[in-house]
Design a protein around this motif. Structure first.
Motif, PDB file in Angstrom:
ATOM      1  N   LYS A  12       0.836  -1.205   0.000  1.00  0.00           N
ATOM      2  CA  LYS A  12       0.000   0.000   0.000  1.00  0.00           C
ATOM      3  C   LYS A  12       0.869   1.251   0.000  1.00  0.00           C
ATOM      4  CE  LYS A  12      -3.846   2.190   2.474  1.00  0.00           C
ATOM      5  NZ  LYS A  12      -4.755   2.092   3.665  1.00  0.00           N
ATOM      6  N   ASP A  13       1.913   1.266   0.835  1.00  0.00           N
ATOM      7  CA  ASP A  13       2.822   2.416   0.882  1.00  0.00           C
ATOM      8  C   ASP A  13       3.554   2.583  -0.452  1.00  0.00           C
ATOM      9  OD1 ASP A  13       2.067   2.921   3.471  1.00  0.00           O
ATOM     10  OD2 ASP A  13       3.804   1.932   4.379  1.00  0.00           O
ATOM     11  N   GLY A  14       3.979   1.448  -1.043  1.00  0.00           N
ATOM     12  CA  GLY A  14       4.685   1.512  -2.323  1.00  0.00           C
ATOM     13  C   GLY A  14       3.810   2.056  -3.437  1.00  0.00           C
ATOM     14  N   LEU A  15       2.550   1.634  -3.472  1.00  0.00           N
ATOM     15  CA  LEU A  15       1.625   2.140  -4.483  1.00  0.00           C
ATOM     16  C   LEU A  15       1.319   3.615  -4.256  1.00  0.00           C
ATOM     17  CD1 LEU A  15      -0.835  -0.889  -4.671  1.00  0.00           C
ATOM     18  CD2 LEU A  15       0.761  -0.158  -6.456  1.00  0.00           C
ATOM     19  N   TYR A  16       1.202   4.011  -3.002  1.00  0.00           N
ATOM     20  CA  TYR A  16       0.942   5.413  -2.688  1.00  0.00           C
ATOM     21  C   TYR A  16       2.086   6.298  -3.192  1.00  0.00           C
ATOM     22  CZ  TYR A  16      -0.116   9.629   0.002  1.00  0.00           C
ATOM     23  OH  TYR A  16      -0.398  10.926   0.362  1.00  0.00           O
ATOM     24  N   ASN A  17       3.305   5.804  -3.061  1.00  0.00           N
ATOM     25  CA  ASN A  17       4.450   6.572  -3.559  1.00  0.00           C
ATOM     26  C   ASN A  17       4.406   6.695  -5.088  1.00  0.00           C
ATOM     27  OD1 ASN A  17       5.603   7.115  -1.043  1.00  0.00           O
ATOM     28  ND2 ASN A  17       6.716   5.175  -1.015  1.00  0.00           N
TER      29      ASN A  17
ATOM     30  N   GLY B  78       3.032  10.289  -9.781  1.00  0.00           N
ATOM     31  CA  GLY B  78       2.313  10.405 -11.043  1.00  0.00           C
ATOM     32  C   GLY B  78       2.522   9.227 -11.975  1.00  0.00           C
ATOM     33  N   GLU B  79       2.907   8.081 -11.411  1.00  0.00           N
ATOM     34  CA  GLU B  79       3.148   6.882 -12.230  1.00  0.00           C
ATOM     35  C   GLU B  79       1.883   6.049 -12.412  1.00  0.00           C
ATOM     36  OE1 GLU B  79       5.927   6.141 -13.702  1.00  0.00           O
ATOM     37  OE2 GLU B  79       7.508   7.242 -12.669  1.00  0.00           O
ATOM     38  N   VAL B  80       1.068   5.974 -11.378  1.00  0.00           N
ATOM     39  CA  VAL B  80      -0.176   5.206 -11.448  1.00  0.00           C
ATOM     40  C   VAL B  80      -1.304   6.035 -10.837  1.00  0.00           C
ATOM     41  CG1 VAL B  80       1.001   2.955 -11.300  1.00  0.00           C
ATOM     42  CG2 VAL B  80       0.143   4.055  -9.212  1.00  0.00           C
ATOM     43  N   CYS B  81      -2.541   5.610 -11.102  1.00  0.00           N
ATOM     44  CA  CYS B  81      -3.700   6.277 -10.519  1.00  0.00           C
ATOM     45  C   CYS B  81      -4.690   5.218 -10.045  1.00  0.00           C
ATOM     46  CB  CYS B  81      -4.361   7.212 -11.529  1.00  0.00           C
ATOM     47  SG  CYS B  81      -5.078   6.380 -12.958  1.00  0.00           S
ATOM     48  N   VAL B  82      -5.618   5.634  -9.183  1.00  0.00           N
ATOM     49  CA  VAL B  82      -6.634   4.739  -8.641  1.00  0.00           C
ATOM     50  C   VAL B  82      -7.976   5.066  -9.282  1.00  0.00           C
ATOM     51  CG1 VAL B  82      -7.818   3.954  -6.567  1.00  0.00           C
ATOM     52  CG2 VAL B  82      -5.421   4.604  -6.441  1.00  0.00           C
TER      53      VAL B  82
END
Length: 230
Positions: free
Chosen positions: A204-209, A214-218
């Motif tokens: 979760k922390d890695g995805l948040y970073n 600006g690499e991924v979005c939800v």
């Protein structure tokens, strides 16, 4: 010297006996994994409070209907805790009140579950025309959940490991079609190192970073959060 008084919490909910069996099974599985309720919510692609509401027995039947298959996949286990409910002939299958008492200590939580059903420790069965008695498993209704205490070194190692794996996934266009959190976790969880454990919160922390960079979005797709590349 005064002894510190534990924080006490108590809550209750209405459910059928079979729903209790599944509710109890998933509670024990989460504790065995060392995950928090918020981490399970993340893996389900739901809001942070979602799984906590389930454990506190809000809408148990509905959530089980919606989430059982995914929870079994997340825990990689489709078995249930063994329990046999004793029921008199005049009793009907109806929703009943279950209560949970928790004492929250510094390093652990003590659970006490109070149920309205009688759990059988023995049952009769027929074999070759003869009636025999066998023992039934009885679940623990008082147990302890230890709180995980990660060292700074283990957190750092997990963070680096997850970041490297996510970067590789980005380069391979893994997120192009959208990925569910539990799906991503299955990819990054294995490390091959006995002293390095990847937890859902590390992912979760890695995805948040990656989101901040600006690499991924939800995106919310049919009520669940999916991760897409930008």
């Amino acid at each position: 010297m005064k002894k510190k008084i534990a924080n006490k919490d108590t809550y209750a909910g209405i459910m059928y006996s079979m729903d209790f069996m599944y509710w109890y099974t998933y509670l024990k599985r989460r504790i065995a994994k060392g995950w928090s309720a918020e981490e399970v919510s993340f893996l389900l692609g739901r809001a942070p409070f979602y799984y906590s509401d389930f454990e506190r027995m809000h809408n148990v039947g509905r959530i089980l209907q919606e989430e059982r298959m995914l929870l079994d996949r997340i825990y990689q286990d489709s078995t249930t805790e063994a329990m046999t409910f004793h029921r008199e002939r005049y009793e009907t299958n109806e929703e009943r009140l279950v209560r949970v008492n928790i004492e929250d200590q510094r390093f652990y939580k003590d659970y006490e579950i109070i149920i309205p059903w009688v759990l059988a420790s023995k049952e009769s069965y027929t074999e070759n025309g003869k009636t025999k008695i066998r023992s039934c498993a009885v679940p623990e209704l008082t147990f302890r959940e230890w709180k995980e205490d990660e060292s700074l070194e283990s957190v750092s190692d997990a963070t680096i490991d997850v970041r490297e794996k996510l970067n590789r996934l980005l380069k391979s266009k893994y997120f192009k079609e959208g990925r569910a959190p539990d799906e991503i976790f299955q990819v990054v969880e294995f490390t091959g190192q006995h002293n390095l454990q990847i937890l859902p919160k590390h992912l979760k922390d890695g995805l948040y970073n990656l989101i901040k960079a600006g690499e991924v979005c939800v995106r919310n797709v049919d009520g669940r959060y999916l991760l897409f590349e930008i």
